[in-house]
Design a protein around this motif. Structure first.
Motif, mmCIF file in Angstrom:
data_model
loop_
_atom_site.group_PDB
_atom_site.id
_atom_site.type_symbol
_atom_site.label_atom_id
_atom_site.label_comp_id
_atom_site.label_asym_id
_atom_site.label_seq_id
_atom_site.Cartn_x
_atom_site.Cartn_y
_atom_site.Cartn_z
ATOM 1 N N CYS A 171 0.972 7.077 -6.507
ATOM 2 C CA CYS A 171 -0.213 7.926 -6.697
ATOM 3 C C CYS A 171 0.004 9.364 -6.232
ATOM 4 C CB CYS A 171 -1.415 7.317 -5.980
ATOM 5 S SG CYS A 171 -2.005 5.815 -6.790
ATOM 6 N N GLN A 172 0.925 9.587 -5.319
ATOM 7 C CA GLN A 172 1.196 10.958 -4.850
ATOM 8 C C GLN A 172 1.707 11.850 -5.974
ATOM 9 O OE1 GLN A 172 3.840 10.366 -1.532
ATOM 10 N NE2 GLN A 172 2.163 10.243 -0.062
ATOM 11 N N ALA A 173 2.327 11.259 -6.990
ATOM 12 C CA ALA A 173 2.846 12.035 -8.116
ATOM 13 C C ALA A 173 1.755 12.375 -9.133
ATOM 14 C CB ALA A 173 3.970 11.252 -8.800
ATOM 15 N N LEU A 174 0.541 11.879 -8.916
ATOM 16 C CA LEU A 174 -0.553 12.065 -9.868
ATOM 17 C C LEU A 174 -1.558 13.073 -9.317
ATOM 18 C CD1 LEU A 174 -1.023 8.251 -10.551
ATOM 19 C CD2 LEU A 174 0.287 9.879 -11.945
ATOM 20 N N LEU A 177 0.829 -1.198 0.000
ATOM 21 C CA LEU A 177 0.000 0.000 0.000
ATOM 22 C C LEU A 177 0.871 1.258 0.000
ATOM 23 C CD1 LEU A 177 -2.776 1.328 0.100
ATOM 24 C CD2 LEU A 177 -2.781 0.975 2.578
ATOM 25 N N ASP A 178 1.954 1.259 0.768
ATOM 26 C CA ASP A 178 2.870 2.411 0.788
ATOM 27 C C ASP A 178 3.480 2.656 -0.585
ATOM 28 O OD1 ASP A 178 2.378 2.881 3.469
ATOM 29 O OD2 ASP A 178 4.226 1.904 4.171
ATOM 30 N N LYS A 179 3.841 1.590 -1.303
ATOM 31 C CA LYS A 179 4.420 1.741 -2.651
ATOM 32 C C LYS A 179 3.379 2.304 -3.619
ATOM 33 C CE LYS A 179 8.000 -1.740 -2.175
ATOM 34 N NZ LYS A 179 8.385 -3.117 -2.399
ATOM 35 N N ASP A 233 7.689 -6.182 -10.196
ATOM 36 C CA ASP A 233 8.707 -5.233 -10.651
ATOM 37 C C ASP A 233 8.092 -3.844 -10.471
ATOM 38 O OD1 ASP A 233 10.155 -3.395 -12.151
ATOM 39 O OD2 ASP A 233 10.512 -4.780 -13.808
ATOM 40 N N TRP A 234 8.546 -3.121 -9.436
ATOM 41 C CA TRP A 234 7.906 -1.842 -9.107
ATOM 42 C C TRP A 234 8.197 -0.747 -10.123
ATOM 43 C CZ3 TRP A 234 3.764 -1.216 -6.382
ATOM 44 C CH2 TRP A 234 3.389 -2.251 -5.516
ATOM 45 N N ASN A 235 9.266 -0.877 -10.921
ATOM 46 C CA ASN A 235 9.478 0.082 -12.019
ATOM 47 C C ASN A 235 8.392 -0.116 -13.074
ATOM 48 O OD1 ASN A 235 11.771 1.366 -10.940
ATOM 49 N ND2 ASN A 235 13.086 -0.275 -11.701
ATOM 50 N N GLU A 236 8.094 -1.366 -13.386
ATOM 51 C CA GLU A 236 7.014 -1.665 -14.331
ATOM 52 C C GLU A 236 5.668 -1.243 -13.747
ATOM 53 O OE1 GLU A 236 5.200 -5.373 -16.924
ATOM 54 O OE2 GLU A 236 6.092 -5.841 -14.968
ATOM 55 N N MET A 237 5.450 -1.534 -12.464
ATOM 56 C CA MET A 237 4.168 -1.188 -11.830
ATOM 57 C C MET A 237 3.955 0.323 -11.835
ATOM 58 S SD MET A 237 2.794 -4.053 -11.417
ATOM 59 C CE MET A 237 1.295 -3.154 -11.119
ATOM 60 N N ARG A 238 5.014 1.095 -11.615
ATOM 61 C CA ARG A 238 4.894 2.563 -11.645
ATOM 62 C C ARG A 238 4.305 3.009 -12.992
ATOM 63 N NH1 ARG A 238 6.974 6.146 -8.429
ATOM 64 N NH2 ARG A 238 8.359 4.615 -7.477
ATOM 65 N N GLU A 239 4.822 2.446 -14.087
ATOM 66 C CA GLU A 239 4.324 2.799 -15.424
ATOM 67 C C GLU A 239 2.883 2.318 -15.631
ATOM 68 O OE1 GLU A 239 5.840 4.880 -17.594
ATOM 69 O OE2 GLU A 239 7.183 5.066 -15.869
#
Length: 125
Positions: free
Chosen positions: A23-26, A16-18, A99-105
């Motif tokens: 989402c904070q950047a959106l 949830l923190d990740k 993969d959190w880099n992929e998840m970010r996208e």
């Protein structure tokens, strides 16, 4: 009112923190607990991420489209969620590493699919 889907475990709170950090950047994202106990991220009333936890662990679903859904379902960490999968949504398999880099996208794309044009334009400038 207690729901069995609410995030309780250490792993769930880390996930949830990740998701929150992404989402904070959106712009104009709202985090709510819906009637089913899912932690849901919305933009202008439209859901784009729904997170929950079960005995198997934490996981989340995110808005996608049918073309991307087909590609993502070929990866072992994703599956088509019941009830919303036919709309193109994709879910993470519980217990699978992400993969959190992929998840970010992917989560940014989910936001762009739900956001009104004004916010999409603001984010992409």
């Amino acid at each position: 009112m207690e729901h069995h889907h609410h995030i309780r475990s250490k792993e769930g709170h880390e996930m949830l923190d990740k998701v929150r950090e992404i989402c904070q950047a959106l712009p104009e994202v709202e985090e709510i607990i819906d009637g089913f106990g899912h932690t849901t991220f919305k933009v202008k009333g439209k859901s784009f991420i729904m997170m929950s936890e079960s005995e198997e662990g934490p996981g989340f679903s995110f808005k996608s489209d049918h073309a991307n859904q087909e590609i993502l379902l070929q990866q072992s960490c994703f599956f088509k969620p019941p009830y919303i999968g036919h709309h193109g949504w994709v879910a993470t398999k519980r217990g699978e590493p992400l993969d959190w880099n992929e998840m970010r996208e992917l989560l940014k794309e989910a936001y762009l699919r739900a956001a009104p044009k004004r916010l999409v334009k603001q984010l992409l400038q």
